[in-house]
Design a protein around this motif. Structure first.
Motif, PDB file in Angstrom:
ATOM      1  N   MET A   1       0.710  -1.185   0.065  1.00  0.00           N
ATOM      2  CA  MET A   1      -0.161   0.048   0.032  1.00  0.00           C
ATOM      3  C   MET A   1       0.946   1.229  -0.260  1.00  0.00           C
ATOM      4  N   ARG A   2       0.544   2.214  -1.006  1.00  0.00           N
ATOM      5  CA  ARG A   2       0.961   3.617  -1.115  1.00  0.00           C
ATOM      6  C   ARG A   2       2.655   3.570  -1.600  1.00  0.00           C
ATOM      7  N   ASP A   3       3.149   2.348  -2.073  1.00  0.00           N
ATOM      8  CA  ASP A   3       4.235   2.393  -2.704  1.00  0.00           C
ATOM      9  C   ASP A   3       4.216   2.874  -3.915  1.00  0.00           C
ATOM     10  N   PRO A   4       4.899   4.141  -4.648  1.00  0.00           N
ATOM     11  CA  PRO A   4       5.103   4.512  -5.687  1.00  0.00           C
ATOM     12  C   PRO A   4       6.181   3.471  -6.451  1.00  0.00           C
ATOM     13  N   VAL A   5       5.856   2.960  -7.471  1.00  0.00           N
ATOM     14  CA  VAL A   5       6.656   1.833  -8.281  1.00  0.00           C
ATOM     15  C   VAL A   5       6.583   2.178  -9.682  1.00  0.00           C
ATOM     16  N   ALA A   6       8.011   2.750 -10.123  1.00  0.00           N
ATOM     17  CA  ALA A   6       8.031   3.183 -11.480  1.00  0.00           C
ATOM     18  C   ALA A   6       7.875   1.612 -12.548  1.00  0.00           C
ATOM     19  N   VAL A   7       7.277   1.843 -13.657  1.00  0.00           N
ATOM     20  CA  VAL A   7       7.051   0.626 -14.727  1.00  0.00           C
ATOM     21  C   VAL A   7       7.402   1.218 -15.898  1.00  0.00           C
ATOM     22  N   CYS A   8       8.369   0.460 -16.581  1.00  0.00           N
ATOM     23  CA  CYS A   8       8.701   0.906 -18.122  1.00  0.00           C
ATOM     24  C   CYS A   8       8.645  -0.536 -18.639  1.00  0.00           C
ATOM     25  N   ALA A   9       7.735  -0.609 -19.765  1.00  0.00           N
ATOM     26  CA  ALA A   9       7.672  -2.256 -20.009  1.00  0.00           C
ATOM     27  C   ALA A   9       7.444  -1.779 -21.698  1.00  0.00           C
ATOM     28  N   PRO A  10       8.342  -2.264 -22.758  1.00  0.00           N
ATOM     29  CA  PRO A  10       8.010  -1.865 -23.985  1.00  0.00           C
ATOM     30  C   PRO A  10       6.642  -2.604 -24.689  1.00  0.00           C
ATOM     31  N   ALA A  11       6.140  -3.799 -24.026  1.00  0.00           N
ATOM     32  CA  ALA A  11       4.984  -4.459 -24.244  1.00  0.00           C
ATOM     33  C   ALA A  11       3.845  -3.845 -23.629  1.00  0.00           C
TER      34      ALA A  11
ATOM     35  N   THR B   1       0.735  -5.258 -15.362  1.00  0.00           N
ATOM     36  CA  THR B   1       1.506  -4.750 -13.923  1.00  0.00           C
ATOM     37  C   THR B   1       0.881  -3.550 -13.336  1.00  0.00           C
ATOM     38  N   PHE B   2       0.300  -2.881 -14.199  1.00  0.00           N
ATOM     39  CA  PHE B   2      -0.560  -1.652 -13.606  1.00  0.00           C
ATOM     40  C   PHE B   2      -2.038  -2.371 -12.712  1.00  0.00           C
TER      41      PHE B   2
ATOM     42  N   ARG C   1      -4.032  -3.737  -7.362  1.00  0.00           N
ATOM     43  CA  ARG C   1      -4.558  -4.748  -6.285  1.00  0.00           C
ATOM     44  C   ARG C   1      -3.879  -4.550  -5.079  1.00  0.00           C
ATOM     45  N   LEU C   2      -2.526  -4.280  -5.130  1.00  0.00           N
ATOM     46  CA  LEU C   2      -1.959  -4.174  -3.830  1.00  0.00           C
ATOM     47  C   LEU C   2      -2.127  -2.929  -3.166  1.00  0.00           C
ATOM     48  N   GLY C   3      -2.679  -1.885  -3.853  1.00  0.00           N
ATOM     49  CA  GLY C   3      -2.701  -0.547  -3.276  1.00  0.00           C
ATOM     50  C   GLY C   3      -1.377   0.225  -3.379  1.00  0.00           C
ATOM     51  N   ALA C   4      -0.634  -0.295  -4.255  1.00  0.00           N
ATOM     52  CA  ALA C   4       0.614   0.457  -4.797  1.00  0.00           C
ATOM     53  C   ALA C   4       0.370   1.583  -5.734  1.00  0.00           C
ATOM     54  N   ILE C   5       1.068   2.394  -6.080  1.00  0.00           N
ATOM     55  CA  ILE C   5       0.929   3.606  -7.126  1.00  0.00           C
ATOM     56  C   ILE C   5       1.942   3.205  -8.254  1.00  0.00           C
ATOM     57  N   PRO C   6       1.245   2.782  -9.495  1.00  0.00           N
ATOM     58  CA  PRO C   6       2.059   2.316 -10.460  1.00  0.00           C
ATOM     59  C   PRO C   6       2.528   3.918 -11.064  1.00  0.00           C
ATOM     60  N   ALA C   7       3.585   3.913 -11.534  1.00  0.00           N
ATOM     61  CA  ALA C   7       4.263   5.197 -12.128  1.00  0.00           C
ATOM     62  C   ALA C   7       4.568   4.847 -13.627  1.00  0.00           C
TER      63      ALA C   7
ATOM     64  N   PRO D   1      -8.585  -2.594  -0.225  1.00  0.00           N
ATOM     65  CA  PRO D   1      -9.857  -1.953  -0.169  1.00  0.00           C
ATOM     66  C   PRO D   1      -9.610  -0.201  -0.625  1.00  0.00           C
ATOM     67  N   TRP D   2      -9.500   0.018  -1.892  1.00  0.00           N
ATOM     68  CA  TRP D   2      -9.284   1.272  -2.357  1.00  0.00           C
ATOM     69  C   TRP D   2     -10.415   2.263  -2.064  1.00  0.00           C
ATOM     70  N   TYR D   3      -9.789   3.513  -1.709  1.00  0.00           N
ATOM     71  CA  TYR D   3     -11.249   4.662  -1.383  1.00  0.00           C
ATOM     72  C   TYR D   3     -10.881   5.365  -2.775  1.00  0.00           C
ATOM     73  N   PRO D   4     -11.895   6.338  -3.100  1.00  0.00           N
ATOM     74  CA  PRO D   4     -12.071   6.998  -4.320  1.00  0.00           C
ATOM     75  C   PRO D   4     -10.753   8.054  -4.411  1.00  0.00           C
ATOM     76  N   THR D   5     -10.355   8.567  -3.237  1.00  0.00           N
ATOM     77  CA  THR D   5      -9.371   9.829  -3.493  1.00  0.00           C
ATOM     78  C   THR D   5      -7.940   9.209  -3.462  1.00  0.00           C
ATOM     79  N   ASP D   6      -7.827   7.655  -3.257  1.00  0.00           N
ATOM     80  CA  ASP D   6      -6.429   7.070  -3.344  1.00  0.00           C
ATOM     81  C   ASP D   6      -5.876   7.241  -4.804  1.00  0.00           C
ATOM     82  N   PRO D   7      -4.519   7.615  -4.702  1.00  0.00           N
ATOM     83  CA  PRO D   7      -3.886   7.539  -5.987  1.00  0.00           C
ATOM     84  C   PRO D   7      -3.833   6.174  -6.687  1.00  0.00           C
ATOM     85  N   VAL D   8      -4.182   6.176  -7.951  1.00  0.00           N
ATOM     86  CA  VAL D   8      -4.368   4.906  -8.515  1.00  0.00           C
ATOM     87  C   VAL D   8      -2.998   4.826  -9.676  1.00  0.00           C
ATOM     88  N   ALA D   9      -2.689   6.015 -10.412  1.00  0.00           N
ATOM     89  CA  ALA D   9      -1.546   5.791 -11.100  1.00  0.00           C
ATOM     90  C   ALA D   9      -0.795   7.244 -11.247  1.00  0.00           C
TER      91      ALA D   9
END
Length: 515
Positions: free
Chosen positions: A52-62, A69-70, A75-81, A143-151
């Motif tokens: 939860m709340r971990d920003p994770v950078a994602v750079c995928a060619p496909a 991955t997004f 699903r984990l509550g992390a923040i895909p960048a 269990p996300w909340y509407p104002t949670d960061p999603v991406a």
């Protein structure tokens, strides 16, 4: 949520153009199958300590690796960048450095290149190998909340380093919720996405298609030949892309390709040019109501508008078909979920006919810029987000786009040069010109303009089109034209989403190193 509803679990829904986690390219995935792939990736990420709340950078060619991955990180509550893999490596490293993410998920090639530039965050895993775990090892959905960061997605970078734009669950889903209340547009049952999956628009298209209950195919590259090949192979009923997609498409001899399945072309980002729209709506076919039922007729529909990463979804729309004629960079009227205005320098609303900056209020707007509160607040005035676009509206409420504020030049005496509007005029007046870029720079006390033309196949590159171009422009702008050049595609610097990097061109022309 769709999996939990257990409705249509085994219907084909999402198709990728590359293999993914043992699944072949171009073979559709159902909700049940997608759920398994996402849980497997979530299990892997969970063992890596992502939560939860971990920003994770994602750079995928496909596109497959980006989308799966997004969904797993969400699903984990992390923040895909999410990062466009075709961003130049040096600005990518600096962008990642400024994110302050918990780590990066990317492929081996990018990991090696980024490692040489020290982006200051750890390499977590190869993004192509995340799907090896047991799906049952995934924790329960966050269990996300509407104002949670999603991406966190990034802007195109036309004026420098891309900006990190953060969206919430509520903002990214707001326009989808709105569209689900409307009659379903023809063609959206089988939608080809020529959007970068790492863009906010790519995420919206993915989720909109899933919520519509139709099929979506996602492309990893958005080149014209690739899109044409996908249309002929997959037979979509609608195609959605950025404005840069369409000139790359119409470079081809379209009548030689089978585009008969396409009923709808759907544009976002910058608004499209009339010259490209007219060629596309001459292709494809659509159903129309006739006495006694419906019949399919030749020709398609093009839905235009304007959008940005920060807007979250196009706030305007206008529909073009063979019988329509409202062009001239008309972006239409705002959707009912958006409140828009033309604002002057002091933030006050301007009347019809006056040019100002576009301001908009909408539940789709991003929360702001990640790690950059100063920029977030500079782009807000009186509750409006300032898009950086110069527009005006007419008495009927239609909006017209003239230029990006950063690209427009004051000519003095109340006159102004709008590069995008000038490009529209040149394309409308020069039938052998496929695309056009207007570069205006201030040289001492005067403004000089260079017009770069990308020609149709077979057009004479040595022909002098200077007077034809000048005649297409307003007198004030025509007087600034220094040279008109026919150039190849490689002479126009582009962002990963295909936008022209005009600030780079301006620098080249000031330095005398223009093509």
């Amino acid at each position: 949520t769709l999996a939990a509803q257990e409705a249509g679990l085994d219907d084909p829904r999402l198709t990728f153009d590359t293999p993914a986690d043992g699944w072949p390219a171009w073979q559709p995935l159902s909700i049940r199958q997608l759920d398994g792939l996402v849980r497997a990736r979530a299990a892997t990420l969970h063992t890596l300590g992502i939560g939860m709340r971990d920003p994770v950078a994602v750079c995928a060619p496909a596109a497959a690796d980006t989308a799966l991955t997004f969904l797993a990180l969400t699903r984990l509550g992390a923040i895909p960048a999410l990062i466009n893999p075709y961003l130049d490596i040096e600005p990518m490293a600096e962008y990642i450095r400024r994110l302050g993410a918990a780590g990066i998920l990317t492929d081996a090639a990018h990991a090696q290149q980024l490692g040489q530039l020290n982006p200051a965050i750890p390499f977590l895993a190869d993004v192509t190998d995340l799907g090896q775990a047991d799906p049952d090892g995934a924790p329960a959905p966050y269990p996300w909340y509407p104002t949670d960061p999603v991406a966190i997605t990034h802007s195109s970078g036309t004026t420098g380093l891309p900006k990190a734009v953060v969206h919430s669950h509520a903002s990214l889903f707001a326009a989808i919720r709105y569209r689900l209340t409307l009659p379903r547009p023809q063609g959206t049952d089988r939608l080809l996405s020529a959007m970068p999956c790492a863009h906010a628009a790519g995420l919206i298209v993915t989720n909109l298609g899933l919520c519509y209950g139709g099929e979506v195919a996602m492309l990893s590259r958005q080149t014209g030949p690739g899109v044409l090949g996908a249309i002929e192979r997959w037979r979509p009923h609608s195609v959605i892309g950025f404005s840069a997609t369409w000139p790359d498409l119409v470079k081809a001899d379209l009548p030689r390709h089978d585009l008969s399945s396409v009923a709808l072309w759907w544009n976002t980002g910058d608004c499209a040019h009339e010259a490209h729209i007219r060629r596309l709506i001459a292709c494809g076919s659509r159903e129309v109501a006739v006495r006694g039922g419906r019949e399919r007729i030749p020709g398609s529909v093009f839905v235009d508008g304007i959008g940005s990463s920060e807007m979250g979804h196009s706030h305007f729309f206008i529909q073009h078909s063979a019988g329509t004629s409202r062009y001239g960079r008309c972006i239409g009227k705002p959707h009912s979920f958006a409140e828009t205005a033309v604002l002057g320098p002091d933030g006050q609303e301007l009347p019809p006919g006056e040019v100002g900056e576009l301001g908009t209020k909408s539940p789709t707007l991003s929360l702001g810029y990640w790690n950059d509160s100063a920029r977030t607040y500079r782009t807000r005035v009186r509750g409006y987000f300032l898009t950086g676009d110069l527009v005006y509206r007419d008495e009927e409420g239609y909006y017209y786009h003239l230029d990006r504020k950063a690209d427009s030049v004051d000519l003095g005496g109340g006159a102004r040069l709008y590069t995008a509007a000038s490009e529209e005029r040149v394309l409308a007046s020069c039938p052998d010109v496929l695309d056009c870029t207007v570069v205006a720079v201030r040289d001492g006390d005067r403004v000089v303009t260079d017009v770069l033309l990308q020609l149709e196949e077979g057009a004479d590159p040595t022909a002098d089109r200077t007077e034809l171009v000048r005649a297409a422009l307003s007198p004030e702008v025509a007087a600034t034209v220094r040279q008109v050049l026919a150039v190849g595609d490689g002479n126009i610097p582009l962002t990963p989403t295909g936008k022209v990097r005009k600030f780079v061109l301006r620098q080249r022309h000031l330095e005398g190193s223009a093509p």
